[in-house]
Design a protein around this motif. Structure first.
Motif: not given
Length: 445
Positions: A97-121
């Motif tokens: 499940r995780t081998s590709k993330f060891f090569n490139d941790p950014k692959l976790m973003l938008d699918g495994i680590v998902t943003v539900l709200r952008n930061p505001g002021d």
């Protein structure tokens, strides 16, 4: 012979773990003594492992033992908990499940680590991580301390029993962290810790794409009598299901069963042999590695659906079935034996090995008049879950003066769960591009 021996071993293991747990307090006492001895010897990881195992299966007395143990290891003496986490991170290696993330941790973003709200002021953003398997990799690869300054974090565990090192590792932070706790027992455990972990009573099965899983057109024929959507795995208990349903198949040779799955620790051939051993192979049709769209279509062709495991996570297939107006039979005693409110006269019924045939026959007869989807859409939709998460975040922010008079933050995006991760529901990840770029810049060097 191999599969027969494995099934016999699984049955014994199931009995020890899950049957008559209210009477197993002597085992909890013995396990507690062993755990304390390990604590004295400073074998903290093994101590937690024993306590976690007893808590997960629900033996009587294990909740109090788990709370006391976690308090000593992580809260009163944070060094012990830190040592457990550091050792776990040091030992963490790549798996399927995780081998590709060891090569490139950014692959976790938008699918495994998902943003539900952008930061505001005046408000933090919100991110969510699903599946226990990804909690520790997130800690290993990302500067979580910095991320928590800008984002609220939600953990979505994939299995019942939340006294786990990969969840407790997050007690090291000062920022409040939301933990989805769909089992009342898990909710109480997290609440009783009085730590930075905050339970929310939603789970993975709430986040279903109800555009994909929808009702069939009125009057459409349903040729499948009973469907089981479950990986080819021992804990799904196909053999026990075949044995329990065999009398109904014998009574009605035209009864049709559909099995939808994929290899886990068993193969399709193993499941076929189980069906043959129970004498039901002639009515069973197999569908392996089918797409979610095909799963939805099969559910709409089915009169009823069944989940026969004794213990697992917050199963998505039963809610997918209900959204297709296919009532569900759920094994009595599932997980901790809670009579879930979403299994009711509108959506399905609990059953045991002794009455499965009668329950299935009754549900098939009632199915045309049942309105499963209406109930789920009103009480258990992805939107309803997102509202609960938003309310929990609002409650956190009200505790901080800087948020009390701030403008209302933007609403949370609605996400849905798929087999290998998350996606947005009726929305694009492009809306969160800047947040993903910022998160990607906080990968540890």
């Amino acid at each position: 012979m191999r599969i027969v021996k494995a099934l016999r071993h699984s049955s014994i293991e199931e009995f020890i773990k899950y049957d008559h747990n209210s009477a197993k307090w002597p085992l909890t006492m013995i396990g507690g003594v062993v755990a304390r001895v390990l604590g004295v010897r400073r074998s903290y990881a093994r101590q937690l492992s024993i306590v976690s195992a007893m808590f997960r299966v629900g033996w009587r007395g294990s909740s109090a033992l788990a709370v006391a143990t976690v308090d000593r290891l992580y809260l009163s003496d944070s060094k012990a908990g830190e040592n457990i986490t550091e050792a776990a991170l040091a030992d963490l290696g790549p798996c399927e499940r995780t081998s590709k993330f060891f090569n490139d941790p950014k692959l976790m973003l938008d699918g495994i680590v998902t943003v539900l709200r952008n930061p505001g002021d005046a408000s933090k953003g919100v991110i969510i991580i699903n599946y226990n398997a990804y909690f520790l990799p997130f800690l290993k690869f990302y500067d979580v301390e910095k991320i928590l300054e800008r984002f609220h974090l939600i953990l979505e565990p994939s299995w019942a029993g939340l006294c786990e090192a990969d969840i407790l590792a997050f007690t090291q932070f000062k920022a409040p962290i939301l933990v989805q706790a769909y089992e009342p027992r898990d909710f109480a455990f997290i609440e009783q810790l009085r730590s930075n972990l905050i339970p929310v009573d939603v789970g993975p099965s709430w986040f279903i794409n109800h555009d994909m899983f929808h009702s069939p057109e009125a009057g459409v024929h349903r040729p499948i009598d009973l469907i089981m959507v479950a990986g080819w795995a021992r804990f799904k208990r196909h053999q026990a299901f075949f044995t329990a349903i065999a009398p109904l198949v014998k009574q009605d040779p035209n009864f049709r069963i559909a099995l939808v799955g994929y290899p886990v620790d068993l193969t399709k051939e193993d499941i076929q042999q189980m069906a043959a051993d129970a004498g039901v192979q002639q009515v069973v049709e197999f569908y392996e590695w089918v797409t979610p769209t095909e799963v939805a279509d099969l559910l709409r062709q089915s009169k009823a659906s069944v989940l026969w495991s004794k213990f697992e996570g917050n199963n998505r297939a039963i809610i997918e079935s209900m959204l297709c107006d296919t009532p569900v039979v759920m094994r009595e005693g599932h997980n901790y034996g809670v009579k879930y409110d979403f299994v009711n006269e509108h959506t399905g019924q609990f059953a045991s090995e002794n009455d499965l045939c009668d329950v299935v026959s009754g549900l098939i007869e009632r199915q045309p008049t049942m309105r499963c989807r209406n109930y789920i859409m009103e009480h258990r939709s992805a939107e309803a879950a997102t509202e609960r998460l938003a309310e929990a975040i609002d409650a956190i922010e009200l505790l901080h003066p800087q948020h009390r008079e701030s403008p209302s933050p933007s609403p949370l995006a609605v996400k849905v769960n798929e087999l290998h991760g998350m996606s947005y529901f009726r929305q694009s990840g492009v809306d969160f591009k800047e947040s993903y770029t910022w998160l990607g810049s906080h990968v540890l060097k």
